[in-house]
Design a protein around this motif. Structure first.
Motif, PDB file in Angstrom:
ATOM      1  N   LYS A  99       1.291  10.962  -3.073  1.00 46.56           N
ATOM      2  CA  LYS A  99       0.937   9.533  -3.200  1.00 46.56           C
ATOM      3  C   LYS A  99       0.682   9.128  -4.641  1.00 46.56           C
ATOM      4  CE  LYS A  99      -2.758   9.216  -0.696  1.00 46.56           C
ATOM      5  NZ  LYS A  99      -2.948  10.590  -0.233  1.00 46.56           N
ATOM      6  N   THR A 118      -7.205   4.028   4.569  1.00 43.74           N
ATOM      7  CA  THR A 118      -6.112   3.275   3.951  1.00 43.74           C
ATOM      8  C   THR A 118      -5.596   2.210   4.916  1.00 43.74           C
ATOM      9  OG1 THR A 118      -5.491   5.208   2.636  1.00 43.74           O
ATOM     10  CG2 THR A 118      -3.835   3.483   2.894  1.00 43.74           C
ATOM     11  N   VAL A 173       0.850  -1.184   0.000  1.00 48.34           N
ATOM     12  CA  VAL A 173       0.000   0.000   0.000  1.00 48.34           C
ATOM     13  C   VAL A 173       0.886   1.235   0.000  1.00 48.34           C
ATOM     14  CG1 VAL A 173      -1.628   1.360   1.363  1.00 48.34           C
ATOM     15  CG2 VAL A 173      -1.935  -1.114   1.165  1.00 48.34           C
ATOM     16  N   ALA A 193       0.906   4.912   1.002  1.00 50.18           N
ATOM     17  CA  ALA A 193       0.116   5.767   1.886  1.00 50.18           C
ATOM     18  C   ALA A 193       0.899   7.024   2.230  1.00 50.18           C
ATOM     19  CB  ALA A 193      -0.249   5.004   3.157  1.00 50.18           C
ATOM     20  N   VAL A 242      -7.599   3.010  -2.958  1.00 48.48           N
ATOM     21  CA  VAL A 242      -8.472   2.979  -1.791  1.00 48.48           C
ATOM     22  C   VAL A 242      -9.490   4.111  -1.922  1.00 48.48           C
ATOM     23  CG1 VAL A 242      -8.594   3.205   0.722  1.00 48.48           C
ATOM     24  CG2 VAL A 242      -6.662   2.006  -0.337  1.00 48.48           C
ATOM     25  N   GLY A 246      -3.318   4.636  -1.444  1.00 45.69           N
ATOM     26  CA  GLY A 246      -4.231   5.023  -0.383  1.00 45.69           C
ATOM     27  C   GLY A 246      -5.026   6.270  -0.717  1.00 45.69           C
TER      28      GLY A 246
END
Length: 458
Positions: A27, A119, A17, A19, A50, A102
């Motif tokens: 991001k 997230t 992920v 984030a 996300v 995220g």
């Protein structure tokens, strides 16, 4: 129940992920560049976002060469998150790695629900290690305290590495690396302040990739170059490879709906004005027996031949209002169409009598206009009447994201009545086979909508 995962999809899907502590830290720049850079290495990369965002997945898709997909626990429920990840990672080909971008800050989710749909929540549900992107502007040793706090705030996740963004100098980078070493979090990349690649924005965020395809491809190429020069890709792949076994079965649209027809033509709006859609919508329609046929309301002068139903999702009709209005042939075709129509947000505006003074389809007796106010947030809604997508009294989860209003805000029979903190407010129109409102729903969380719609078309 969902079917078992394809035998050629390994259970130990490498994944991570991307984030950040807050929005605006880079991001999307890092995630998109990372997708493209990993693809350059010959990997098949599954790309995810996300939350309900439609725009970032368009850039992900360009970078990865496959459809960008969303993971939103509010819209589809916690139990479907890992299965949807596995489904995406196996469609159309098994992926070697999955990258999940995220939303907002790492721990920011549905308001008042303790981080639900954040997230961090998705990282827990998928067992994915987290790579934190830090905006280091005007920050030194305190960056380590920030990272440590982000980790301790939710011990159910693992921050496995950091990418430093907007680093001012070599000395600044050294200071940051030394501080983060003290808290045991490795730095796997460092991006200087002058190295940023700018992606143009407007009133609802980034301009969708579909509206600036050639420029967007150049942006993705530049981001890949940046990540290759700034990030240790071997370290990133090792972090992704440290993810635990993913045992959830793959989500299967054919297991979510009954096949109630065979080859019923359903027209689905696409093109630059209608770029907001979830890939699972078309998959569910097809599983229920629809022959999904895209059309572009800015260019096509008639609906696809034989259309029995029309789905018009979200997008930016306010930006393309002139082209939509000038396409009188399609407007007339839709005005005379007697099959079911499901419309969300942009679709609502297009079906209205006018948008910012320009004539639209006129199936809904309302006028729409741009405002300076952003309406944004998750919603819980109850269907006010039976329609082609819901039964009266059916409760759904959705979200709103727009800067327009309609006058009136709802018809005599509204599409939805909002519950929760917006309890009692009515929204949208349910009239003459049309279900139209500002509410975006994800049909993977409401699969009965697809089956019901195909039945109505049949």
């Amino acid at each position: 129940m969902p079917l078992n995962p394809p035998p050629d999809l390994p259970l130990n899907l490498p994944r991570l992920v991307i984030a950040a502590p807050a929005s605006g830290t880079g991001k999307t720049m890092v995630a998109t560049g990372l997708l493209a850079a990993l693809r350059r290495q010959g990997l098949e990369v599954s790309c995810h976002k996300v939350g309900p965002d439609y725009i970032d997945p368009g850039y992900h898709a360009l970078a990865a060469g496959r459809v960008g997909r969303n993971l939103d626990a509010w819209l589809v429920g916690e139990d479907r998150i890992a299965p949807l990840l596995r489904h995406a990672a196996s469609t159309p080909r098994p992926a070697d790695i999955a990258v999940i971008e995220g939303v907002m800050g790492l721990h920011d989710g549905a308001v008042g629900r303790g981080g639900f749909a954040s997230t961090a929540h998705i990282a827990r549900l998928t067992g994915s290690p987290v790579l934190l992107v830090l905006d280091t502007t005007a920050q030194g040793r305190s960056a380590a305290a920030l990272v440590l706090g982000m980790q301790l705030f939710d011990k159910g996740i693992r921050i496995a590495g950091v990418i430093l963004n907007r680093v001012g100098s070599d000395r600044h980078e050294l200071l940051l690396r030394q501080a983060l070493e003290e808290v045991g979090v490795p730095v796997v990349g460092s991006i200087g302040r002058s190295a940023a690649v700018v992606t143009p924005s407007r009133h609802l965020g980034l301009i969708p990739a579909a509206e600036r395809h050639d420029e967007a491809e150049r942006t993705v190429t530049a981001l890949a170059d940046l990540i290759e020069a700034s990030v240790d890709l071997a370290a990133v792949r090792a972090i992704a490879g440290s993810a635990p076994e993913l045992t959830a079965p793959a989500w299967d649209p054919a297991a979510e709906v009954e096949r109630v027809a065979s080859g019923v033509p359903v027209a689905v709006a696409s093109g630059p004005a209608f770029t907001f859609s979830y890939a699972e919508t078309a998959e569910l329609l097809a599983a229920a027996g629809a022959d999904v046929r895209p059309f572009d309301p800015t260019r096509d002068t008639a609906l696809p031949t034989g259309s029995r139903g029309v789905v018009i999702g979200g997008g930016f009709p306010e930006v393309h209002a002139e082209a939509l209005s000038d396409n009188a042939g399609l407007r007339a075709d839709l005005a005379a169409f007697d099959g079911p129509i499901a419309a969300e947000c942009a679709g609502l505006l297009y079906l209205a009598a006018e948008l910012d003074g320009k004539p639209m389809v006129g199936r809904i007796q309302a006028r729409a206009r741009m405002t300076g106010k952003l309406t944004l947030g998750y919603r819980e809604a109850v269907a006010e009447a039976d329609s082609a997508v819901a039964r009266a009294g059916e409760r759904v989860h959705g979200h709103e994201f727009h800067r327009t209003v309609t006058d009136p805000a709802h018809g005599e029979v509204a599409a939805w009545r909002y519950a929760g903190d917006q309890g009692g407010s009515r929204q949208g129109f349910s009239v003459a086979g049309i279900h139209a409102s500002y509410l975006h729903t994800h049909w993977a969380g409401q699969p009965s909508a697809a089956q019901r719609f195909v039945e109505a078309c049949r």
